[in-house]
Design a protein around this motif. Sequence first.
Motif, PDB file in Angstrom:
ATOM      1  N   LEU A  10       0.831  -1.185   0.000  1.00  6.69           N
ATOM      2  CA  LEU A  10       0.000   0.000   0.000  1.00  6.69           C
ATOM      3  C   LEU A  10       0.873   1.245   0.000  1.00  6.69           C
ATOM      4  CD1 LEU A  10      -2.923   1.112   0.312  1.00  6.69           C
ATOM      5  CD2 LEU A  10      -2.524   1.064   2.784  1.00  6.69           C
ATOM      6  N   LEU A  11       0.611   2.165  -0.936  1.00 10.80           N
ATOM      7  CA  LEU A  11       1.351   3.421  -0.956  1.00 10.80           C
ATOM      8  C   LEU A  11       0.912   4.282   0.225  1.00 10.80           C
ATOM      9  CD1 LEU A  11       1.211   4.403  -4.729  1.00 10.80           C
ATOM     10  CD2 LEU A  11       3.201   3.670  -3.447  1.00 10.80           C
ATOM     11  N   LEU A  12       1.866   4.849   0.941  1.00 18.10           N
ATOM     12  CA  LEU A  12       1.532   5.693   2.065  1.00 18.10           C
ATOM     13  C   LEU A  12       1.088   7.077   1.619  1.00 18.10           C
ATOM     14  CD1 LEU A  12       4.257   4.683   4.652  1.00 18.10           C
ATOM     15  CD2 LEU A  12       1.895   3.912   4.480  1.00 18.10           C
ATOM     16  N   THR A  13       1.558   7.519   0.472  1.00 18.43           N
ATOM     17  CA  THR A  13       1.148   8.802  -0.077  1.00 18.43           C
ATOM     18  C   THR A  13       0.417   8.531  -1.385  1.00 18.43           C
ATOM     19  OG1 THR A  13       3.066   9.866   0.914  1.00 18.43           O
ATOM     20  CG2 THR A  13       1.937  11.072  -0.834  1.00 18.43           C
ATOM     21  N   PRO A  14      -0.771   9.080  -1.543  1.00 20.06           N
ATOM     22  CA  PRO A  14      -1.560   8.773  -2.739  1.00 20.06           C
ATOM     23  C   PRO A  14      -0.957   9.346  -4.013  1.00 20.06           C
ATOM     24  CG  PRO A  14      -2.624  10.477  -1.436  1.00 20.06           C
ATOM     25  CD  PRO A  14      -1.446   9.996  -0.635  1.00 20.06           C
ATOM     26  N   VAL A  15      -1.252   8.696  -5.121  1.00 20.40           N
ATOM     27  CA  VAL A  15      -0.842   9.176  -6.431  1.00 20.40           C
ATOM     28  C   VAL A  15      -1.575  10.488  -6.694  1.00 20.40           C
ATOM     29  CG1 VAL A  15      -0.901   8.682  -8.899  1.00 20.40           C
ATOM     30  CG2 VAL A  15      -0.388   6.848  -7.262  1.00 20.40           C
ATOM     31  N   ASP A  16      -0.847  11.474  -7.188  1.00 16.34           N
ATOM     32  CA  ASP A  16      -1.411  12.812  -7.383  1.00 16.34           C
ATOM     33  C   ASP A  16      -1.355  13.174  -8.860  1.00 16.34           C
ATOM     34  OD1 ASP A  16      -2.204  15.439  -7.281  1.00 16.34           O
ATOM     35  OD2 ASP A  16      -0.674  16.063  -5.841  1.00 16.34           O
ATOM     36  N   ARG A  17      -2.384  12.825  -9.594  1.00 16.92           N
ATOM     37  CA  ARG A  17      -2.426  13.070 -11.027  1.00 16.92           C
ATOM     38  C   ARG A  17      -2.621  14.548 -11.384  1.00 16.92           C
ATOM     39  NH1 ARG A  17      -2.265   8.015 -11.401  1.00 16.92           N
ATOM     40  NH2 ARG A  17      -3.711   6.349 -11.519  1.00 16.92           N
ATOM     41  N   GLU A  18      -3.096  15.343 -10.439  1.00 18.95           N
ATOM     42  CA  GLU A  18      -3.322  16.765 -10.688  1.00 18.95           C
ATOM     43  C   GLU A  18      -2.111  17.629 -10.352  1.00 18.95           C
ATOM     44  OE1 GLU A  18      -6.889  17.952  -8.657  1.00 18.95           O
ATOM     45  OE2 GLU A  18      -8.137  16.569  -9.805  1.00 18.95           O
ATOM     46  N   ALA A  19      -1.032  17.024  -9.877  1.00 19.24           N
ATOM     47  CA  ALA A  19       0.132  17.793  -9.427  1.00 19.24           C
ATOM     48  C   ALA A  19       0.706  18.714 -10.500  1.00 19.24           C
ATOM     49  CB  ALA A  19       1.209  16.860  -8.879  1.00 19.24           C
ATOM     50  N   PRO A  20       0.892  18.269 -11.759  1.00 22.22           N
ATOM     51  CA  PRO A  20       1.455  19.200 -12.752  1.00 22.22           C
ATOM     52  C   PRO A  20       0.561  20.428 -12.987  1.00 22.22           C
ATOM     53  CG  PRO A  20       1.683  16.938 -13.512  1.00 22.22           C
ATOM     54  CD  PRO A  20       0.790  16.902 -12.286  1.00 22.22           C
ATOM     55  N   ALA A  21      -0.734  20.228 -13.093  1.00 21.21           N
ATOM     56  CA  ALA A  21      -1.653  21.354 -13.296  1.00 21.21           C
ATOM     57  C   ALA A  21      -1.670  22.260 -12.064  1.00 21.21           C
ATOM     58  CB  ALA A  21      -3.050  20.846 -13.617  1.00 21.21           C
ATOM     59  N   ARG A  22      -1.611  21.671 -10.874  1.00 26.58           N
ATOM     60  CA  ARG A  22      -1.595  22.457  -9.647  1.00 26.58           C
ATOM     61  C   ARG A  22      -0.323  23.294  -9.571  1.00 26.58           C
ATOM     62  NH1 ARG A  22      -0.868  18.876  -6.241  1.00 26.58           N
ATOM     63  NH2 ARG A  22      -2.997  18.112  -6.375  1.00 26.58           N
TER      64      ARG A  22
END
Length: 181
Positions: A10-22
Amino acid sequence: MTHYESTGHLLLTPVDREAPARALRLREMGLGERVDAELDAFARRVADTLGAPYAGVNFVGEERQFFAGLHHGPDAAAGGYPARVLPRDHGYCPHVVVRRRALVLEDVRDFARFAGNAVVDGSGVRSYLGAPLTDRHGFVLGTVCAVDVVPRRWGTQGLATAKALAAELGGLLDDRSARRG
């Protein structure tokens, strides 16, 4: 959706697909790269309102988090917390940003996913309350958060207060961005 590494852990930090746009939106707004006295004052207000020793206005980028606003009260313990810059996999704000929902952890050690986070041992974090900081376009830019080094009950009033403060700050940041550009 729960994400796993290729090893099945289990990943402890979620995948962040919006990071580049943010990250692009934060640059457009002139946020997330430098300490901001107004945001420090807002973090102080969050801490005072919630009765927490630590509070922050945190912008979550692609690789790191930056507390442009940060407050630690006179009773806060000296030491490693709070830091202005954290890796993306430290702390709980990235979870708020990806989930787009507030997160209340009365005792982080009660949750396997959160108990092993580096801020628990490294900084002594035991309790967390964070609300998403959203701009007028619907981008979750980061969080307004409060932290304590002892377990505590934030309650529904604390949650409502954190959400209201985050909404207020979102509007203020939008206004400030409009004046800039």
